[in-house]
Design an enzyme around this catalytic site. Structure first.
Site, PDB file in Angstrom:
ATOM      1  CE  LYS A  13      -2.408  -0.953   3.829  1.00 11.98           C
ATOM      2  NZ  LYS A  13      -1.468  -2.187   4.321  1.00 11.98           N
ATOM      3  NE  ARG A  88      -4.460  -2.435   9.736  1.00 16.38           N
ATOM      4  CZ  ARG A  88      -3.133  -1.509   9.650  1.00 16.38           C
ATOM      5  NH1 ARG A  88      -3.295  -0.257   9.226  1.00 16.38           N
ATOM      6  NH2 ARG A  88      -2.008  -2.204   9.923  1.00 16.38           N
ATOM      7  NE  ARG A 127       7.818  -3.431   5.171  1.00 13.63           N
ATOM      8  CZ  ARG A 127       6.488  -3.325   5.476  1.00 13.63           C
ATOM      9  NH1 ARG A 127       5.735  -2.826   4.189  1.00 13.63           N
ATOM     10  NH2 ARG A 127       5.892  -3.730   6.481  1.00 13.63           N
ATOM     11  NE  ARG A 160       6.523  -1.067   9.790  1.00 14.18           N
ATOM     12  CZ  ARG A 160       5.321  -1.186   9.249  1.00 14.18           C
ATOM     13  NH1 ARG A 160       5.091  -0.624   8.282  1.00 14.18           N
ATOM     14  NH2 ARG A 160       4.219  -1.859   9.813  1.00 14.18           N
ATOM     15  NE  ARG A 171       2.207  -5.638  10.844  1.00 12.59           N
ATOM     16  CZ  ARG A 171       3.410  -5.103  10.010  1.00 12.59           C
ATOM     17  NH1 ARG A 171       4.471  -5.870   9.975  1.00 12.59           N
ATOM     18  NH2 ARG A 171       3.030  -4.388   9.077  1.00 12.59           N
TER      19      ARG A 171
HETATM   20  P1  AMP Z   1       0.928  -0.308   9.327  1.00 12.22           P
HETATM   21  O1  AMP Z   1       2.161   0.738   9.240  1.00 12.22           O
HETATM   22  O2  AMP Z   1      -0.510   0.336   8.600  1.00 12.22           O
HETATM   23  O3  AMP Z   1       1.210  -1.605   8.757  1.00 12.22           O
HETATM   24  O4  AMP Z   1       0.446  -0.288  10.775  1.00 12.22           O
HETATM   25  C1  AMP Z   1       1.273  -0.759  11.694  1.00 12.22           C
HETATM   26  C2  AMP Z   1       0.665  -0.976  13.186  1.00 12.22           C
HETATM   27  O5  AMP Z   1      -0.047   0.206  13.516  1.00 12.22           O
HETATM   28  C3  AMP Z   1      -0.574  -1.880  12.891  1.00 12.22           C
HETATM   29  O6  AMP Z   1      -0.112  -3.396  12.923  1.00 12.22           O
HETATM   30  C4  AMP Z   1      -1.352  -1.521  14.226  1.00 12.22           C
HETATM   31  O7  AMP Z   1      -0.929  -2.147  15.283  1.00 12.22           O
HETATM   32  C5  AMP Z   1      -1.302   0.025  14.175  1.00 12.22           C
HETATM   33  N1  AMP Z   1      -2.211   0.302  12.958  1.00 12.22           N
HETATM   34  C6  AMP Z   1      -2.055   1.202  12.149  1.00 12.22           C
HETATM   35  N2  AMP Z   1      -3.315   1.630  11.736  1.00 12.22           N
HETATM   36  C7  AMP Z   1      -4.290   1.384  12.480  1.00 12.22           C
HETATM   37  C8  AMP Z   1      -5.605   1.456  12.559  1.00 12.22           C
HETATM   38  N3  AMP Z   1      -6.336   2.254  11.554  1.00 12.22           N
HETATM   39  N4  AMP Z   1      -6.141   0.923  13.553  1.00 12.22           N
HETATM   40  C9  AMP Z   1      -5.631   0.342  14.672  1.00 12.22           C
HETATM   41  N5  AMP Z   1      -4.297  -0.089  14.572  1.00 12.22           N
HETATM   42  C10 AMP Z   1      -3.523   0.567  13.627  1.00 12.22           C
END
Ligand code: AMP
Length: 229
Positions: A13, A88, A127, A160, A171
């Protein structure tokens, strides 16, 4: 345009969002990036969200929705935005609808970025991300010119904390249970386009442009939900 990027963690994304943002002149808003920034600055928000992120779990909805709404009120969102990582789950999707509808606005298109799970796990485990500008690299398919140094800004490339294989699996589980139902939520509304993201960053960007164009040129109806290969 108001765009949502849906997709499992590691489906790409972020690398689809950046060229779209440049092309359309609207910001990418990533709740994950906002949380990571707060963790690195050790803010109160960062301290709260850290334990959820470390487990690969979602941060509680109330908090996440508040963070997102505050960001959407900033001026550079008035022409539109690209959401990466929000909503999410259905609850967050409904909250977003309520928030936009209050001003007579709505989401125009949802781009479902798809990649098979085995490729995702392989991709995430290789990554690297730039600490400073967030650019992403891959130790096999998209290598930085100098090891661990960002080509774009010279920043330091890191792995990360939540990209370790156990957390990635968690995840992905969270994605299936909570996030995937959003595909139908938007499909029913006729605003979903799916793209396969299995052919590298540049091809991914081209497919994303095509998907958005496909959408812009179509009537809003049930037949619209397309697949761009
Ligand atoms: P991402 O960078 O989008 O993969 O997000 C990394 C982590 O941030 C996720 O695994 C969640 O722990 C948290 N996170 C990001 N966006 C959300 C969301 N919309 N709702 C809840 N947790 C989120």
């Amino acid at each position: 345009m108001r765009i949502i990027l849906l997709g499992a963690p590691g489906a790409g994304k972020g690398s689809v969002g950046k060229p779209l943002s440049k092309q359309l002149g609207i910001p990418v808003i990533s709740t994950g990036d906002i949380f990571r920034k707060n963790i690195s600055e050790n803010t109160k928000l960062g301290q709260t969200v850290k334990s959820y992120m470390e487990k690969g779990a979602l941060v509680p909805d109330e908090l996440t929705v508040k963070v997102l709404e505050e960001r959407l009120l900033e001026e550079n969102c008035s022409k539109g935005f690209i959401l990466d990582g929000f909503p999410r789950n259905i609850f967050q999707g409904e909250k977003l609808d309520d928030f936009l509808n209050k001003d007579g606005k709505s989401i125009d298109v949802v781009l479902n970025v798809h990649l098979d799970d085995d490729i995702i796990i392989n991709r995430i485990s290789n990554r690297q991300v730039c600490e400073d500008c967030g650019a992403t690299y891959n130790k096999i398919s998209h290598i930085s010119q100098k090891p661990d140094v960002c080509d774009k800004c010279g920043g330091h490339l890191i792995v990360r904390a939540d990209d370790s294989s156990d957390i990635v699996k968690e995840r992905i589980k969270t994605y299936y249970k909570q996030t995937k139902p959003l595909i139908n939520y938007y499909k029913k509304r006729g605003i979903l386009v799916t793209m396969e993201n299995d052919s590298g960053v540049e091809e991914g960007a081209l497919r994303a442009f095509a998907a958005i164009e496909h959408f812009k040129n179509s009537e809003k109806n049930d037949e619209l939900n397309g697949v761009v290969k």
